[in-house]
Design a protein around this motif. Structure first.
Motif, PDB file in Angstrom:
ATOM      1  N   GLN A 109      66.917  46.093  70.863  1.00 26.09           N
ATOM      2  CA  GLN A 109      66.280  48.029  71.035  1.00 26.09           C
ATOM      3  C   GLN A 109      64.622  48.361  72.447  1.00 26.09           C
ATOM      4  OE1 GLN A 109      68.310  49.212  69.315  1.00 26.09           O
ATOM      5  NE2 GLN A 109      69.311  47.387  68.898  1.00 26.09           N
ATOM      6  N   VAL A 110      65.201  49.648  73.121  1.00 28.85           N
ATOM      7  CA  VAL A 110      64.652  49.940  73.689  1.00 28.85           C
ATOM      8  C   VAL A 110      63.898  51.524  73.249  1.00 28.85           C
ATOM      9  CG1 VAL A 110      63.909  50.721  76.907  1.00 28.85           C
ATOM     10  CG2 VAL A 110      65.597  49.064  75.727  1.00 28.85           C
ATOM     11  N   VAL A 111      63.334  51.893  73.593  1.00 29.44           N
ATOM     12  CA  VAL A 111      62.811  53.089  73.579  1.00 29.44           C
ATOM     13  C   VAL A 111      62.067  53.871  74.264  1.00 29.44           C
ATOM     14  CG1 VAL A 111      61.855  55.317  71.776  1.00 29.44           C
ATOM     15  CG2 VAL A 111      63.484  52.598  71.080  1.00 29.44           C
ATOM     16  N   GLU A 112      62.533  55.382  75.226  1.00 29.92           N
ATOM     17  CA  GLU A 112      61.351  56.083  75.562  1.00 29.92           C
ATOM     18  C   GLU A 112      60.638  57.113  74.892  1.00 29.92           C
ATOM     19  OE1 GLU A 112      65.230  55.223  78.423  1.00 29.92           O
ATOM     20  OE2 GLU A 112      64.815  55.691  75.804  1.00 29.92           O
ATOM     21  N   SER A 113      59.772  57.393  75.512  1.00 26.83           N
ATOM     22  CA  SER A 113      58.736  58.561  74.843  1.00 26.83           C
ATOM     23  C   SER A 113      57.620  59.122  75.838  1.00 26.83           C
ATOM     24  CB  SER A 113      58.346  58.603  73.408  1.00 26.83           C
ATOM     25  OG  SER A 113      56.935  57.409  73.888  1.00 26.83           O
ATOM     26  N   GLY A 114      57.504  60.374  75.583  1.00 24.27           N
ATOM     27  CA  GLY A 114      56.933  61.243  76.444  1.00 24.27           C
ATOM     28  C   GLY A 114      57.236  62.149  77.242  1.00 24.27           C
ATOM     29  N   GLY A 115      58.985  62.605  77.334  1.00 24.02           N
ATOM     30  CA  GLY A 115      58.641  63.965  77.986  1.00 24.02           C
ATOM     31  C   GLY A 115      58.644  64.848  77.939  1.00 24.02           C
ATOM     32  N   GLY A 116      59.121  65.882  77.933  1.00 21.77           N
ATOM     33  CA  GLY A 116      58.741  67.216  77.902  1.00 21.77           C
ATOM     34  C   GLY A 116      58.854  67.868  79.179  1.00 21.77           C
ATOM     35  N   SER A 117      58.057  69.683  78.743  1.00 20.90           N
ATOM     36  CA  SER A 117      58.743  70.445  79.736  1.00 20.90           C
ATOM     37  C   SER A 117      57.122  70.093  80.938  1.00 20.90           C
ATOM     38  CB  SER A 117      59.044  71.571  79.592  1.00 20.90           C
ATOM     39  OG  SER A 117      60.270  71.722  79.262  1.00 20.90           O
ATOM     40  N   VAL A 118      56.830  70.824  81.817  1.00 20.25           N
ATOM     41  CA  VAL A 118      56.067  71.588  82.744  1.00 20.25           C
ATOM     42  C   VAL A 118      56.004  71.813  83.613  1.00 20.25           C
ATOM     43  CG1 VAL A 118      56.085  68.818  84.199  1.00 20.25           C
ATOM     44  CG2 VAL A 118      53.611  70.086  83.981  1.00 20.25           C
ATOM     45  N   GLN A 119      54.580  72.082  84.073  1.00 22.30           N
ATOM     46  CA  GLN A 119      54.831  73.022  85.352  1.00 22.30           C
ATOM     47  C   GLN A 119      55.180  72.405  86.819  1.00 22.30           C
ATOM     48  OE1 GLN A 119      52.396  76.405  85.297  1.00 22.30           O
ATOM     49  NE2 GLN A 119      53.986  77.382  84.697  1.00 22.30           N
ATOM     50  N   ALA A 120      55.726  72.983  88.181  1.00 19.71           N
ATOM     51  CA  ALA A 120      55.153  72.396  89.433  1.00 19.71           C
ATOM     52  C   ALA A 120      53.616  71.761  89.174  1.00 19.71           C
ATOM     53  CB  ALA A 120      56.192  72.669  90.363  1.00 19.71           C
ATOM     54  N   GLY A 121      53.511  70.788  90.126  1.00 21.51           N
ATOM     55  CA  GLY A 121      52.034  70.047  90.131  1.00 21.51           C
ATOM     56  C   GLY A 121      51.953  69.274  88.873  1.00 21.51           C
ATOM     57  N   GLY A 122      52.078  69.653  87.379  1.00 18.46           N
ATOM     58  CA  GLY A 122      51.610  69.352  86.968  1.00 18.46           C
ATOM     59  C   GLY A 122      51.629  67.481  86.453  1.00 18.46           C
ATOM     60  N   SER A 123      51.261  66.946  85.426  1.00 23.67           N
ATOM     61  CA  SER A 123      51.602  65.579  85.667  1.00 23.67           C
ATOM     62  C   SER A 123      52.353  65.338  83.536  1.00 23.67           C
ATOM     63  CB  SER A 123      50.454  64.422  85.502  1.00 23.67           C
ATOM     64  OG  SER A 123      49.857  64.677  86.803  1.00 23.67           O
ATOM     65  N   LEU A 124      52.866  64.156  83.312  1.00 21.66           N
ATOM     66  CA  LEU A 124      53.388  63.458  82.481  1.00 21.66           C
ATOM     67  C   LEU A 124      53.162  61.855  82.402  1.00 21.66           C
ATOM     68  CD1 LEU A 124      57.277  65.693  81.878  1.00 21.66           C
ATOM     69  CD2 LEU A 124      54.129  65.911  80.979  1.00 21.66           C
ATOM     70  N   ARG A 125      53.537  61.404  80.970  1.00 25.52           N
ATOM     71  CA  ARG A 125      53.290  60.082  80.678  1.00 25.52           C
ATOM     72  C   ARG A 125      54.157  59.491  80.335  1.00 25.52           C
ATOM     73  NH1 ARG A 125      49.437  56.399  83.095  1.00 25.52           N
ATOM     74  NH2 ARG A 125      49.555  54.651  81.895  1.00 25.52           N
ATOM     75  N   LEU A 126      55.024  58.425  79.951  1.00 29.11           N
ATOM     76  CA  LEU A 126      56.302  58.533  79.827  1.00 29.11           C
ATOM     77  C   LEU A 126      55.662  57.024  79.992  1.00 29.11           C
ATOM     78  CD1 LEU A 126      59.615  59.432  82.154  1.00 29.11           C
ATOM     79  CD2 LEU A 126      58.174  60.655  80.330  1.00 29.11           C
ATOM     80  N   TRP A 132      69.071  49.321  77.983  1.00 27.67           N
ATOM     81  CA  TRP A 132      68.783  50.706  78.093  1.00 27.67           C
ATOM     82  C   TRP A 132      68.274  51.179  76.958  1.00 27.67           C
ATOM     83  CZ3 TRP A 132      68.626  52.790  83.196  1.00 27.67           C
ATOM     84  CH2 TRP A 132      69.552  51.563  84.192  1.00 27.67           C
ATOM     85  N   GLY A 133      67.364  52.526  76.938  1.00 26.15           N
ATOM     86  CA  GLY A 133      67.118  53.162  76.217  1.00 26.15           C
ATOM     87  C   GLY A 133      68.467  54.314  75.910  1.00 26.15           C
ATOM     88  N   GLN A 134      67.718  55.336  75.535  1.00 25.00           N
ATOM     89  CA  GLN A 134      68.582  56.865  75.894  1.00 25.00           C
ATOM     90  C   GLN A 134      68.624  57.716  76.107  1.00 25.00           C
ATOM     91  OE1 GLN A 134      68.635  57.732  71.304  1.00 25.00           O
ATOM     92  NE2 GLN A 134      71.033  56.848  71.516  1.00 25.00           N
ATOM     93  N   GLY A 135      67.497  57.289  77.064  1.00 29.00           N
ATOM     94  CA  GLY A 135      66.447  58.328  78.117  1.00 29.00           C
ATOM     95  C   GLY A 135      65.774  59.878  77.476  1.00 29.00           C
ATOM     96  N   THR A 136      64.913  60.187  77.792  1.00 26.79           N
ATOM     97  CA  THR A 136      63.320  60.951  77.679  1.00 26.79           C
ATOM     98  C   THR A 136      63.555  62.342  78.623  1.00 26.79           C
ATOM     99  OG1 THR A 136      61.656  62.101  76.753  1.00 26.79           O
ATOM    100  CG2 THR A 136      61.626  60.097  78.746  1.00 26.79           C
ATOM    101  N   GLN A 137      64.017  63.575  78.414  1.00 29.03           N
ATOM    102  CA  GLN A 137      64.154  64.461  79.237  1.00 29.03           C
ATOM    103  C   GLN A 137      62.892  65.013  79.971  1.00 29.03           C
ATOM    104  OE1 GLN A 137      67.420  66.440  80.006  1.00 29.03           O
ATOM    105  NE2 GLN A 137      65.648  66.878  81.102  1.00 29.03           N
ATOM    106  N   VAL A 138      62.284  65.051  81.690  1.00 27.90           N
ATOM    107  CA  VAL A 138      61.371  65.277  81.679  1.00 27.90           C
ATOM    108  C   VAL A 138      62.499  67.250  82.379  1.00 27.90           C
ATOM    109  CG1 VAL A 138      59.598  65.379  84.208  1.00 27.90           C
ATOM    110  CG2 VAL A 138      60.587  63.559  82.613  1.00 27.90           C
ATOM    111  N   THR A 139      61.458  67.784  82.125  1.00 32.45           N
ATOM    112  CA  THR A 139      61.603  69.313  82.915  1.00 32.45           C
ATOM    113  C   THR A 139      60.749  70.230  83.506  1.00 32.45           C
ATOM    114  OG1 THR A 139      63.921  69.631  81.104  1.00 32.45           O
ATOM    115  CG2 THR A 139      62.816  71.755  82.512  1.00 32.45           C
ATOM    116  N   VAL A 140      60.285  70.221  84.779  1.00 32.45           N
ATOM    117  CA  VAL A 140      59.070  70.392  85.991  1.00 32.45           C
ATOM    118  C   VAL A 140      60.507  71.763  86.286  1.00 32.45           C
ATOM    119  CG1 VAL A 140      58.237  70.914  87.788  1.00 32.45           C
ATOM    120  CG2 VAL A 140      59.205  67.964  86.649  1.00 32.45           C
ATOM    121  N   SER A 141      59.316  73.458  85.817  1.00 34.99           N
ATOM    122  CA  SER A 141      59.420  74.651  86.920  1.00 34.99           C
ATOM    123  C   SER A 141      58.899  74.476  87.789  1.00 34.99           C
ATOM    124  CB  SER A 141      59.204  74.945  85.376  1.00 34.99           C
ATOM    125  OG  SER A 141      57.864  75.268  85.057  1.00 34.99           O
ATOM    126  N   SER A 142      59.104  75.736  88.810  1.00 32.97           N
ATOM    127  CA  SER A 142      58.910  75.662  89.594  1.00 32.97           C
ATOM    128  C   SER A 142      57.690  77.202  88.881  1.00 32.97           C
ATOM    129  CB  SER A 142      59.298  76.486  90.279  1.00 32.97           C
ATOM    130  OG  SER A 142      60.525  77.896  90.485  1.00 32.97           O
TER     131      SER A 142
END
Length: 119
Positions: free
Chosen positions: A3-20, A109-119
């Motif tokens: 079993q593989v599980v991802e976490s940590g995705g989300g929405s962030v503005q351009a220039g920001g950071s995320l950790r998966l 494979w995991g099921q994936g986590t969404q990362v959205t970066v807005s300008s």
């Protein structure tokens, strides 16, 4: 079955950071290879970063200098630190682990986590 599980995705503005973070139901220290892929709508899944059991890392040209893959044996996770994010980084991010089954290996494979970066 691993079993593989991802976490940590989300929405962030351009220039920001995320950790998966990616956790697996087997010991991270026993994996042959660990990697992160991403897939944007209408695009093929592409390799973002990979980490071998020996510690060798490789990155897609588009993320070099901005993303870093690492392994935390204590937490039993594979991490992807993403800095200086761009709208083009928007995608579903998937963790892949390669497990040695003796005579062969298999990728999980995991099921994936969404990362959205807005300008």
């Amino acid at each position: 079955q691993v079993q593989v599980v991802e976490s940590g995705g989300g929405s962030v503005q351009a220039g920001g950071s995320l950790r998966l973070s990616c956790s697996a139901s087997v010991s991270i220290s026993a994996l042959l290879y660990m990697s992160w892929y991403r897939q944007a709508p209408g695009n093929q899944r592409e390799l973002v970063a990979g980490l071998s059991a020996s510690g060798r890392r490789n990155y897609a040209d588009s993320v070099k200098g901005r993303f870093a893959i690492s392994r935390d044996n204590a937490k039993n996770t594979v991490e992807l630190q993403m800095n200086s994010l761009k709208p083009d980084d928007t995608a579903v991010y998937f963790c892949n682990v390669r497990v040695d089954h003796g005579v062969s290996y298999y990728d999980y494979w995991g099921q994936g986590t969404q990362v959205t970066v807005s300008s």
